[in-house]
Design an enzyme around this catalytic site. Structure first.
Site, mmCIF file in Angstrom:
data_model
loop_
_atom_site.group_PDB
_atom_site.id
_atom_site.type_symbol
_atom_site.label_atom_id
_atom_site.label_comp_id
_atom_site.label_asym_id
_atom_site.label_seq_id
_atom_site.Cartn_x
_atom_site.Cartn_y
_atom_site.Cartn_z
ATOM 1 N N GLY A 14 29.553 35.937 -6.503
ATOM 2 C CA GLY A 14 28.929 37.073 -7.188
ATOM 3 C C GLY A 14 27.545 36.838 -7.745
ATOM 4 N N SER A 15 26.814 35.854 -7.192
ATOM 5 C CA SER A 15 25.487 35.604 -7.771
ATOM 6 C C SER A 15 24.494 36.716 -7.412
ATOM 7 C CB SER A 15 24.952 34.227 -7.354
ATOM 8 O OG SER A 15 24.590 34.221 -6.001
ATOM 9 N N ASN A 16 24.640 37.320 -6.247
ATOM 10 C CA ASN A 16 23.743 38.447 -5.919
ATOM 11 C C ASN A 16 24.025 39.645 -6.815
ATOM 12 O OD1 ASN A 16 21.777 38.143 -3.557
ATOM 13 N ND2 ASN A 16 23.585 37.034 -2.840
ATOM 14 N N MET A 93 33.585 39.689 2.211
ATOM 15 C CA MET A 93 34.026 38.913 3.372
ATOM 16 C C MET A 93 34.795 39.723 4.413
ATOM 17 S SD MET A 93 32.597 36.271 2.514
ATOM 18 C CE MET A 93 33.083 34.790 3.358
ATOM 19 N N ARG A 94 34.802 41.042 4.267
ATOM 20 C CA ARG A 94 35.519 41.859 5.245
ATOM 21 C C ARG A 94 34.526 42.709 6.033
ATOM 22 N NH1 ARG A 94 40.601 41.502 3.977
ATOM 23 N NH2 ARG A 94 41.200 43.242 5.296
ATOM 24 N N ASN A 110 23.545 45.506 3.057
ATOM 25 C CA ASN A 110 24.090 44.144 3.095
ATOM 26 C C ASN A 110 22.936 43.151 3.005
ATOM 27 O OD1 ASN A 110 26.056 42.090 3.504
ATOM 28 N ND2 ASN A 110 25.436 41.940 5.646
ATOM 29 N N HIS A 112 21.951 39.116 4.129
ATOM 30 C CA HIS A 112 22.390 38.016 5.004
ATOM 31 C C HIS A 112 21.410 36.844 4.867
ATOM 32 C CE1 HIS A 112 24.472 36.181 8.325
ATOM 33 N NE2 HIS A 112 23.288 35.863 8.831
HETATM 34 C C1 GRF Z 1 25.075 35.162 0.051
HETATM 35 O O1 GRF Z 1 24.467 34.039 0.633
HETATM 36 C C2 GRF Z 1 24.904 36.372 0.922
HETATM 37 O O2 GRF Z 1 23.712 36.355 1.653
HETATM 38 C C3 GRF Z 1 26.066 36.274 1.863
HETATM 39 O O3 GRF Z 1 27.115 35.773 1.087
HETATM 40 C C4 GRF Z 1 26.597 35.027 -0.009
HETATM 41 C C5 GRF Z 1 27.183 35.626 -1.252
HETATM 42 O O4 GRF Z 1 26.854 34.896 -2.395
HETATM 43 N N1 GRF Z 1 26.333 37.563 2.462
HETATM 44 P P1 GRF Z 1 27.146 35.496 -3.829
HETATM 45 O O5 GRF Z 1 28.648 35.835 -3.875
HETATM 46 O O6 GRF Z 1 26.310 36.710 -4.018
HETATM 47 O O7 GRF Z 1 26.823 34.396 -4.796
#
Ligand code: GRF
Length: 239
Positions: A14-16, A93-94, A110, A112
């Site tokens: 969940g860092s994003n 993840m889905r 999204n 990536h």
């Molecule tokens: C990130 O690297 C994002 O690009 C990818 O999954 C990771 C998620 O990281 N889709 P976080 O859960 O947001 O820390």
């Protein structure tokens, strides 16, 4: 313009998601509310992030043999109740099915950790290193039926170094992900994005970029503090 209401889907760390909340809290990201977080994973750290920041959060686990659409119908009910206008996939993840894609056409984003279309899939940073690429980075795109393939909104390049490890490269990319996702969300909320087939036309007129960079300095200062102990700190934050 009405406020953009985010529905975040996340499965892990969940860092994003947290970086988006920081941008909102610092008034960098404007006209945007983080309305609700939904996770498919009851153990996801991202739920703690939501809890600590008082964001309503739900676990919607896929039931045994339940198909994707039925699972997403349950998610959609929550999003509809919260008036979600933009869905943010943040480490979800889905694979999103045509059901939810149809409900939020061109309103699901999204992120990536590579410069798409290179290195799609789950191990993008490792794949870039092993391939011998000299540059990787991150991409924010609208979600399409094909995974990691939708129209690209914005990308940020991150050079690969001779002595790189997967962890170091992933962290350097992550620092940029945390900045780039909010930029894309702000562009969307400001109605600056126009999808035209594969292409997204971005309207940067009236000094949008300059103003965004200026506003985002407050987040970068904050980010600097939170990466203080990291081995990539010097490289990323040295002036
Ligand atoms: C990130 O690297 C994002 O690009 C990818 O999954 C990771 C998620 O990281 N889709 P976080 O859960 O947001 O820390």
């Amino acid at each position: 313009m009405s406020r953009e209401k985010l529905g975040i889907l996340a499965s892990g760390r969940g860092s994003n998601f947290e970086a988006i909340l920081d941008h909102i809290e610092l008034d960098v990201l404007q006209g945007v509310d983080a309305s609700v977080l939904v996770s498919d994973n009851p153990d996801a750290k991202t739920l703690e992030v939501a809890e600590n920041r008082n964001i309503s959060n739900y676990v919607v686990e896929p039931k045994n043999k339940e198909d994707r659409e039925v699972h997403e119908e349950r998610i959609y009910e929550i999003f509809r109740d919260k008036d979600v206008s933009l869905v943010i996939l943040a480490g979800y993840m889905r694979i999103v099915s045509p059901y939810l894609l149809g409900k939020y056409e061109e309103n699901i984003m999204n992120i990536h950790p590579s410069l798409l279309p290179a290195f799609k899939g789950m191990e993008a940073q490792k794949d870039a290193l092993e391939y011998g690429a000299k540059v990787s980075g991150c991409t924010v795109h609208y979600a399409w039926k094909e995974v990691d393939a939708g129209p690209i909104i914005t990308q940020k390049a991150v050079p690969i170094q001779e002595e790189d490890t997967v962890k170091k490269l992933s962290n350097r990319i992550l620092v940029q992900e945390h900045r780039t996702y909010s930029k894309a969300i702000q562009l969307h909320a400001d109605d600056r994005l126009e999808v035209d087939g594969r292409k997204v036309h971005v309207d940067y007129s009236d000094n949008w970029k300059k103003e965004w960079r200026k506003r985002q300095e407050a987040y970068i200062d904050h980010q600097k503090k939170s990466w203080k102990e990291s081995e990539i700190y010097e490289e990323v934050f040295k002036k």
